[in-house]
Design a protein around this motif. Sequence first.
Motif, short mmCIF file in Angstrom:
data_model
loop_
_atom_site.label_atom_id
_atom_site.label_comp_id
_atom_site.label_asym_id
_atom_site.label_seq_id
_atom_site.Cartn_x
_atom_site.Cartn_y
_atom_site.Cartn_z
N ALA A 5 -1.29 -0.65 -10.44
CA ALA A 5 -0.02 -1.29 -10.10
C ALA A 5 -0.04 -1.84 -8.68
O ALA A 5 -0.59 -1.20 -7.78
CB ALA A 5 1.10 -0.27 -10.24
N PRO A 6 0.57 -2.99 -8.47
CA PRO A 6 0.72 -3.50 -7.11
C PRO A 6 1.54 -2.54 -6.26
O PRO A 6 2.48 -1.91 -6.77
CB PRO A 6 1.47 -4.82 -7.28
N VAL A 7 1.17 -2.42 -5.00
CA VAL A 7 1.89 -1.56 -4.06
C VAL A 7 2.41 -2.41 -2.91
O VAL A 7 1.65 -3.17 -2.30
CB VAL A 7 0.97 -0.44 -3.53
N VAL A 8 3.70 -2.29 -2.65
CA VAL A 8 4.36 -3.09 -1.62
C VAL A 8 4.80 -2.16 -0.49
O VAL A 8 5.36 -1.08 -0.75
CB VAL A 8 5.59 -3.82 -2.23
N PHE A 9 4.57 -2.58 0.73
CA PHE A 9 4.89 -1.74 1.89
C PHE A 9 4.93 -2.60 3.14
O PHE A 9 4.17 -3.56 3.25
CB PHE A 9 3.79 -0.67 2.04
N SER A 10 5.80 -2.23 4.09
CA SER A 10 5.76 -2.87 5.41
C SER A 10 5.74 -1.78 6.48
O SER A 10 6.53 -0.84 6.42
CB SER A 10 7.00 -3.74 5.62
N PRO A 11 4.88 -1.93 7.49
CA PRO A 11 4.89 -0.97 8.60
C PRO A 11 6.22 -0.99 9.35
O PRO A 11 6.56 -0.03 10.05
CB PRO A 11 3.73 -1.43 9.50
N VAL A 30 3.17 8.16 3.10
CA VAL A 30 2.85 8.06 1.67
C VAL A 30 1.73 7.05 1.47
O VAL A 30 0.78 7.28 0.72
CB VAL A 30 4.11 7.67 0.84
N ARG A 31 1.84 5.91 2.14
CA ARG A 31 0.77 4.90 2.05
C ARG A 31 -0.57 5.54 2.46
O ARG A 31 -1.58 5.43 1.73
CB ARG A 31 1.12 3.71 2.97
N ASP A 32 -0.58 6.24 3.59
CA ASP A 32 -1.82 6.86 4.07
C ASP A 32 -2.34 7.88 3.07
O ASP A 32 -3.55 8.00 2.86
CB ASP A 32 -1.59 7.54 5.43
N GLY A 33 -1.44 8.63 2.47
CA GLY A 33 -1.84 9.65 1.50
C GLY A 33 -2.49 9.04 0.27
O GLY A 33 -3.48 9.56 -0.26
N LEU A 34 -1.93 7.93 -0.19
CA LEU A 34 -2.50 7.27 -1.38
C LEU A 34 -3.88 6.69 -1.06
O LEU A 34 -4.79 6.73 -1.90
CB LEU A 34 -1.56 6.16 -1.87
N VAL A 35 -4.03 6.18 0.14
CA VAL A 35 -5.35 5.65 0.55
C VAL A 35 -6.35 6.80 0.63
O VAL A 35 -7.46 6.71 0.09
CB VAL A 35 -5.24 4.90 1.90
N ASP A 41 -6.41 0.94 -2.05
CA ASP A 41 -7.19 0.31 -1.00
C ASP A 41 -6.19 -0.34 -0.05
O ASP A 41 -5.36 -1.14 -0.49
CB ASP A 41 -8.12 -0.74 -1.61
N ALA A 42 -6.24 0.06 1.22
CA ALA A 42 -5.25 -0.44 2.19
C ALA A 42 -5.20 -1.97 2.18
O ALA A 42 -4.14 -2.56 2.44
CB ALA A 42 -5.57 0.08 3.59
N ARG A 43 -6.31 -2.62 1.85
CA ARG A 43 -6.32 -4.09 1.87
C ARG A 43 -5.53 -4.68 0.70
O ARG A 43 -5.20 -5.86 0.70
CB ARG A 43 -7.77 -4.60 1.80
#
Length: 320
Positions: A5-11, A30-35, A41-43
């Motif tokens: 699934a696409p993941v959407v996030f903003s710092p 959460v983003r860091d945990g999933l990576v 993939d953070a990219r």
Amino acid sequence: MSRSAPVVFSPEYECDIGPHVFPTQKYRLVRDGLVAAGLLDARDVRCPAAAPREDLLLVHSAEYLDDLEQLRWTPRTRMSELPLTESVVRAYILGAGGTTLAALTALESRFAIHLGGGFHHAFSALASGFCYINDLAVAIRVLQRDGRIRRAAVVDCDLHQGNGTAHVFREDERVFTFSIHQEHLYPVKERGNLDIGLENGAGDEVFNGRLAAALPRVWEHRPDLVLYQAGADPYEDDQLGALRLSIPGLLERDRLVLEGCAGHGIPAVVTLGGGYARRVSDTVRIHQNTCELALRMSAGVGQGRDAGSGALPGPAGEAR
Ligand SMILES: [Zn+2]
């Protein structure tokens, strides 16, 4: 991985709100945990643009948006329990762009995850609680305007009732609003299409039993899209509530909703909603479990009962 699934996030969701029960760093964690768990993939994370004013106007009044833009405390903004600063307002307008982007991508990919959003207390012309912009409502209105969907449902499993969302859609038969929440608690309740108010102390069995019995009403509505507000605050160690769900119980809740959507072929968007556990790592673990389940389901891996045990390995904390 590439089909996840696409993941959407903003710092920029992490902003300075002073000493506060709302940990805005949770989105990044959460983003860091999933990576770190190798699920993301953070990219590949998609960064939303701020929702354009014309999109916000589908839900919010011009006077209210002017108040936010000019950082004015007025009768419309003063019910907010957050500071009113440029970076806070920007985070909320980005959040509306984020849920809209996730909703659009979910139509293609079945699931999408927004590591943000779920700001269900915001009304058309009134800030409320920790919510300035109702990203759920904006996303639905934008997709309806653009002819991408006709019918939608909001499945709101946060500790608190989705009062703003219920109010926005009160006269729209195309949008089904369902909320299961703690009854004797903020906010003053609005009437949605289906509301379940739970007594203080309700735990896994009561919550998930009532949820499972209610979800067929959502499927009967035949939505083209489900927006899932997966608040972490029904958790037993949350500082704001008196529901008593365990971390595995919350994951079971997620499974009921997401497997239901998948089973009925309805695209689903995860938004994070609230979460005020004494330990921020618990809030992050709960949100991360929701996202991991959606990612594994969308990748076609582990759709069975062992997709997540509530004790998924990861750096963000241990299930308890
Ligand atoms: Zn909440």
